[in-house]
Design an enzyme around this catalytic site. Sequence first.
Site, short mmCIF file in Angstrom:
data_model
loop_
_atom_site.label_atom_id
_atom_site.label_comp_id
_atom_site.label_asym_id
_atom_site.label_seq_id
_atom_site.Cartn_x
_atom_site.Cartn_y
_atom_site.Cartn_z
N GLU A 55 61.57 41.83 57.21
CA GLU A 55 60.74 40.37 58.36
C GLU A 55 61.13 40.01 58.90
O GLU A 55 60.32 39.19 60.62
CB GLU A 55 60.31 40.28 57.35
CG GLU A 55 58.67 39.19 57.28
CD GLU A 55 58.70 38.09 57.93
OE1 GLU A 55 57.66 37.75 59.08
OE2 GLU A 55 59.67 37.29 58.01
N ASP A 56 62.79 39.60 58.83
CA ASP A 56 62.95 38.28 60.35
C ASP A 56 64.61 38.82 60.16
O ASP A 56 64.96 39.14 59.32
CB ASP A 56 62.85 36.78 59.31
CG ASP A 56 62.99 35.77 60.75
OD1 ASP A 56 62.52 36.44 61.88
OD2 ASP A 56 63.14 35.25 60.32
N HIS A 115 61.60 35.44 53.26
CA HIS A 115 60.58 35.43 54.66
C HIS A 115 61.49 35.32 55.66
O HIS A 115 61.90 35.94 56.05
CB HIS A 115 59.97 34.54 53.62
CG HIS A 115 58.12 34.98 54.93
ND1 HIS A 115 56.46 34.47 54.42
CD2 HIS A 115 58.18 35.55 55.46
CE1 HIS A 115 56.09 34.65 55.38
NE2 HIS A 115 56.88 35.82 55.74
N ILE A 117 63.86 33.11 58.20
CA ILE A 117 65.62 32.47 58.42
C ILE A 117 65.77 32.19 59.33
O ILE A 117 64.89 32.29 60.56
CB ILE A 117 66.26 34.17 57.76
CG1 ILE A 117 66.52 34.79 58.51
CG2 ILE A 117 65.62 34.29 56.51
CD1 ILE A 117 67.15 36.46 58.71
N HIS A 135 59.83 32.88 48.36
CA HIS A 135 58.03 33.04 47.40
C HIS A 135 57.93 33.36 46.38
O HIS A 135 57.90 34.18 45.82
CB HIS A 135 57.23 33.76 48.48
CG HIS A 135 56.59 32.93 49.63
ND1 HIS A 135 56.87 31.87 50.45
CD2 HIS A 135 57.44 33.65 50.79
CE1 HIS A 135 56.27 31.86 51.49
NE2 HIS A 135 56.97 33.19 52.16
N ASN A 168 55.85 30.17 56.48
CA ASN A 168 56.12 31.13 56.56
C ASN A 168 57.47 31.51 57.29
O ASN A 168 58.77 32.10 57.18
CB ASN A 168 54.79 31.87 57.88
CG ASN A 168 55.11 33.02 58.57
OD1 ASN A 168 55.83 33.30 59.77
ND2 ASN A 168 54.38 33.86 58.24
N ASP A 169 58.10 30.41 58.45
CA ASP A 169 59.05 30.50 59.23
C ASP A 169 60.00 29.73 59.18
O ASP A 169 59.05 28.47 59.36
CB ASP A 169 58.50 31.34 60.30
CG ASP A 169 59.87 31.79 61.59
OD1 ASP A 169 60.97 31.68 59.80
OD2 ASP A 169 60.20 31.99 62.82
N ASN A 224 52.96 30.81 62.42
CA ASN A 224 53.79 31.79 62.26
C ASN A 224 54.78 31.44 62.48
O ASN A 224 55.90 30.74 61.99
CB ASN A 224 53.44 33.26 62.52
CG ASN A 224 53.35 34.11 61.26
OD1 ASN A 224 54.72 35.07 62.10
ND2 ASN A 224 52.46 34.95 61.44
N ASP A 269 54.45 37.69 65.72
CA ASP A 269 54.90 36.99 64.32
C ASP A 269 56.01 36.42 64.80
O ASP A 269 55.69 34.66 64.66
CB ASP A 269 55.41 38.50 63.64
CG ASP A 269 55.41 37.88 61.92
OD1 ASP A 269 55.84 37.39 62.14
OD2 ASP A 269 54.80 38.84 61.30
N ASN A 270 57.44 36.85 63.92
CA ASN A 270 58.52 36.33 64.32
C ASN A 270 59.21 35.80 66.14
O ASN A 270 58.87 36.62 66.92
CB ASN A 270 59.13 36.48 63.53
CG ASN A 270 59.34 36.36 62.23
OD1 ASN A 270 58.94 35.21 61.78
ND2 ASN A 270 59.32 37.03 61.23
#
Length: 356
Positions: A55-56, A115, A117, A135, A168-169, A224, A269-270
């Site tokens: 995800e990241d 999630h 980083i 989470h 989220n981030d 986000n 997103d990221n």
Amino acid sequence: MAAMKKALLATVVAAFAIFIGHRFLKLKEVTLASREVPLKHLNCHYLDNIEYGAEDITVLKDGLAFLSTGLKYPGMPSFSDEPGKLYVMDLLHPTPTPVELQITGDLDLSSFNPHGISVYTDETDDSVYLFTVNHPQHKSQVEIFRFVEDDTLVHLKTIAHPLLHSVNDIVAVGAESFYATNDHFFTSDVLSYLTIMLGLAWCDVVYYSPEEVRVAADGFLSSNGINISPDKRYIYVSDIIDHEIDVFERQEGEQLVYLKSVAVGSLCDNIEVDHRSGDIWLGCHPNGMKLSKFDPEDPPGSEVIRIKNINSQQPVVSQVYADNGHVIMASSVAASYEKKLLIGTVFHKALLCYLK
């Protein structure tokens, strides 16, 4: 009188139906529900060991890349019951391969659900700290690790706070301080969906340090990804539902002053930032409706967008990669290093690509 009441009721019902219809049309608009992107591929291959999302991803100046994998997020598919993991890989190696990081210290690894980083390097002694949004049991907290040796993380601290309610981030700005995005105002899925339907820009960015915790910026539909410029002067935030990257100037006392927004035309997103050029790299969802409804026969696609000269009067936004989901689904991050590009996803695989 009865006829008037019936007429009034009919008017109210009709107005409500029109309002709901309008909001559904607006929802289709903000999720880009009708968008299809033409294929735009690079020379890529799947990363070994990454089967359930990355995800990241973030990359250090020396080419070490850290990956957050195995996220279980409400409303998103999950294809593994195993806890999440963190990986590291050396992009300077002839055949870069992710290696699982061994975590020591007081952390419940059975419920680990990483999630966003971020990495902070202490220039006084070159210590490397990895910050990870976690989470467990659908809660939101931040874990701080110190990276030691080649494949070990020592868990130092868990941070939880009422303002960090839907993180989220994060972007680290000190050994124990960071900015974090809250992507929802409510913890309830139903209420969160309602705020999106109504277009309520209630999400925020929180600044955390051991001395103070406060809202640093607000007014986001869904804040986000977040990151920082190489000179540490600017903070970038992805308002994913608004299809924009917001630029803030970081001032004395960790105050954030809004400067502008850059439209990207996708659900980005990221955010990753090239250490040398300052270019912004974004992992994006070209069609949010496909992501939320997830149909393996019509999978959610992937898109990588780059922004050059974001702090200038004329930023240049370009699409670098696009896929319809048959190679890679639900891209959430893109990180460049030299001529290499890593593309991570929410729940699918990850790619290592070579830029021309």
